[in-house]
Design a protein around this motif. Structure first.
Motif, PDB file in Angstrom:
ATOM      1  N   LYS A  11       0.832  -1.203   0.000  1.00 32.62           N
ATOM      2  CA  LYS A  11       0.000   0.000   0.000  1.00 32.62           C
ATOM      3  C   LYS A  11       0.868   1.254   0.000  1.00 32.62           C
ATOM      4  CE  LYS A  11      -3.857   2.136   2.380  1.00 32.62           C
ATOM      5  NZ  LYS A  11      -4.805   2.057   3.484  1.00 32.62           N
ATOM      6  N   ALA A  12       1.954   1.238   0.776  1.00 28.59           N
ATOM      7  CA  ALA A  12       2.869   2.376   0.811  1.00 28.59           C
ATOM      8  C   ALA A  12       3.512   2.590  -0.557  1.00 28.59           C
ATOM      9  CB  ALA A  12       3.940   2.164   1.877  1.00 28.59           C
ATOM     10  N   GLN A  14       2.263   1.698  -3.430  1.00 30.61           N
ATOM     11  CA  GLN A  14       1.203   2.116  -4.356  1.00 30.61           C
ATOM     12  C   GLN A  14       0.961   3.616  -4.281  1.00 30.61           C
ATOM     13  OE1 GLN A  14      -1.073   0.022  -6.497  1.00 30.61           O
ATOM     14  NE2 GLN A  14      -1.269   2.074  -7.271  1.00 30.61           N
ATOM     15  N   GLN A  15       1.228   4.242  -3.144  1.00 27.29           N
ATOM     16  CA  GLN A  15       0.984   5.669  -2.962  1.00 27.29           C
ATOM     17  C   GLN A  15       2.071   6.554  -3.572  1.00 27.29           C
ATOM     18  OE1 GLN A  15      -1.931   6.747  -1.719  1.00 27.29           O
ATOM     19  NE2 GLN A  15      -2.434   4.586  -1.683  1.00 27.29           N
ATOM     20  N   HIS A  16       3.213   5.972  -3.940  1.00 31.67           N
ATOM     21  CA  HIS A  16       4.304   6.775  -4.488  1.00 31.67           C
ATOM     22  C   HIS A  16       3.925   7.324  -5.858  1.00 31.67           C
ATOM     23  CE1 HIS A  16       8.229   7.801  -6.182  1.00 31.67           C
ATOM     24  NE2 HIS A  16       8.606   7.973  -4.917  1.00 31.67           N
ATOM     25  N   GLU A  17       4.368   8.534  -6.155  1.00 28.35           N
ATOM     26  CA  GLU A  17       4.021   9.199  -7.419  1.00 28.35           C
ATOM     27  C   GLU A  17       4.441   8.403  -8.643  1.00 28.35           C
ATOM     28  OE1 GLU A  17       7.803  12.086  -8.196  1.00 28.35           O
ATOM     29  OE2 GLU A  17       6.369  12.764  -6.704  1.00 28.35           O
ATOM     30  N   ARG A  20       1.701   5.636  -8.782  1.00 25.79           N
ATOM     31  CA  ARG A  20       0.317   6.095  -8.746  1.00 25.79           C
ATOM     32  C   ARG A  20      -0.294   6.012 -10.137  1.00 25.79           C
ATOM     33  NH1 ARG A  20       0.624  11.309  -6.423  1.00 25.79           N
ATOM     34  NH2 ARG A  20       1.311  10.241  -4.561  1.00 25.79           N
ATOM     35  N   ASP A  23      -2.075  -0.149 -11.062  1.00 26.10           N
ATOM     36  CA  ASP A  23      -2.552  -1.028  -9.999  1.00 26.10           C
ATOM     37  C   ASP A  23      -1.555  -2.166  -9.832  1.00 26.10           C
ATOM     38  OD1 ASP A  23      -3.857  -2.489  -8.117  1.00 26.10           O
ATOM     39  OD2 ASP A  23      -5.630  -2.888  -9.318  1.00 26.10           O
ATOM     40  N   THR A  25      -1.586  -4.069  -7.210  1.00 28.29           N
ATOM     41  CA  THR A  25      -2.155  -4.936  -6.181  1.00 28.29           C
ATOM     42  C   THR A  25      -3.061  -6.039  -6.724  1.00 28.29           C
ATOM     43  OG1 THR A  25      -4.078  -3.503  -5.858  1.00 28.29           O
ATOM     44  CG2 THR A  25      -2.127  -3.020  -4.543  1.00 28.29           C
ATOM     45  N   TYR A  43       9.194  -3.115  -6.610  1.00 26.85           N
ATOM     46  CA  TYR A  43       8.684  -1.742  -6.678  1.00 26.85           C
ATOM     47  C   TYR A  43       9.395  -0.826  -5.690  1.00 26.85           C
ATOM     48  CZ  TYR A  43       5.255  -2.964 -10.117  1.00 26.85           C
ATOM     49  OH  TYR A  43       4.666  -3.364 -11.285  1.00 26.85           O
ATOM     50  N   GLU A  44       9.752  -1.344  -4.531  1.00 24.77           N
ATOM     51  CA  GLU A  44      10.501  -0.529  -3.581  1.00 24.77           C
ATOM     52  C   GLU A  44      11.872  -0.148  -4.158  1.00 24.77           C
ATOM     53  OE1 GLU A  44       8.640  -2.046   0.675  1.00 24.77           O
ATOM     54  OE2 GLU A  44      10.392  -3.096  -0.138  1.00 24.77           O
TER      55      GLU A  44
END
Length: 67
Positions: A11-12, A14-17, A20, A23, A25, A43-44
């Protein structure tokens, strides 16, 4: 790592610009914990690398590898 913590990390991310509007998830319900952790780490790393570019545009995300 417990699935609840993995979902919090996802979730964290997914919030990154950079992510964003995409999807990342959808398929996670079909992943075991190990695959989910690898997905999140990918993704991190992308987000972390983007932050190291010192203001340069990172472009779009690379395509997911074929499984």
């Amino acid at each position: 790592m417990k699935r609840v913590k993995l979902h919090a990390r996802l979730k964290a991310a997914q919030q990154h610009e950079l992510v964003r509007g995409k999807d990342i998830t959808t398929l996670t319900a079909y992943m075991d914990n190990e695959a989910l952790e690898q997905h999140i780490e990918r993704y991190e790393r992308i987000i972390e690398d983007h932050g190291k570019k010192d203001g340069k545009e990172a472009g779009s995300l690379p395509a997911d590898p074929k499984i």
